[in-house]
Design an enzyme around this catalytic site. Sequence first.
Site, PDB file in Angstrom:
ATOM      1  CG  ASP A 106      -1.789  -1.129   1.384  1.00 32.49           C
ATOM      2  OD1 ASP A 106      -2.113  -1.729   0.350  1.00 32.49           O
ATOM      3  OD2 ASP A 106      -2.165  -1.442   2.524  1.00 32.49           O
TER       4      ASP A 106
HETATM    5  N1  URA Z   1      -1.066  -5.944   3.969  1.00 33.68           N
HETATM    6  C1  URA Z   1      -1.569  -4.683   3.963  1.00 33.68           C
HETATM    7  O1  URA Z   1      -2.585  -4.420   4.561  1.00 33.68           O
HETATM    8  N2  URA Z   1      -0.892  -3.750   3.266  1.00 33.68           N
HETATM    9  C2  URA Z   1       0.245  -3.985   2.611  1.00 33.68           C
HETATM   10  O2  URA Z   1       0.817  -3.078   2.010  1.00 33.68           O
HETATM   11  C3  URA Z   1       0.762  -5.291   2.633  1.00 33.68           C
HETATM   12  C4  URA Z   1       0.079  -6.259   3.321  1.00 33.68           C
END
Ligand code: URA
Length: 247
Positions: A106
Amino acid sequence: MALLRLDKILSLSGERTRSEAGKLIRAGLVSVDGVCVSDPSYKADTAQNAVTFQGQRISELPFQYVMLNKPAGVLTAARDRRAPTVMGLLPGRMLTRGVMPVGRLDKDTTGLLLLTSDGTLAHRLLSPKNHVWKEYRATVDGLLSPAHMAAFAQGIPLSDFTAMPAELDIVSASAEESLAVVRLREGKNRQVRRMFIALGLNVTALHRQAFGPLRLDIPPGEYRTLSSLEIEALYAAARMDGDGGHG
Ligand code: URA
């Protein structure tokens, strides 16, 4: 680079299996430092030794394998009009050689992102069948307890699927904020954040510190190419270390 078997070197340097590479070596087509070597198990280091195939030096792997420490605020995308992307942190020569992120983090997640031009490896590492472990450090705004550990271990139902059993280790816990290490074998969209939300906790910081056999060891915003031992370990994690894969 490190010492690797000649059949491994030859298969990494082109689209051929280990057994095809072994046949070529036994046929006398490979030399090390000017001497023909017909034993596929003979070990050499392409950085130190002149390994040649049909007279051509094998000096570089055909694919690029890169570890990046993604900073917060950077998108895991090839390009974006408004936000900086992980590709902007890599040199142009890697982009022209087709390096792409393996999965995504993310925008606000930091830490280890693997990028490679080896599409087969990327596909296999992401395949749910291969269950590659990912490890995250998560900060949450509430009190973590053994009940949360049990919920992770059991598998947490989300709106569209039930997360596979995962591991939660509590590093510190208080009513305001807790810190934990999470290990899971899936990588669905926002999965770690969604697993905590399902338990009533909000993730305020998420950092990936390991991906399969790789552990993050570089500062934020930096990248490094993987060693041949790390590439081999990734092939093993993706179950491409036999003759079935291109490794
Ligand atoms: N899980 C999440 O919630 N975000 C990420 O970036 C990776 C794994």
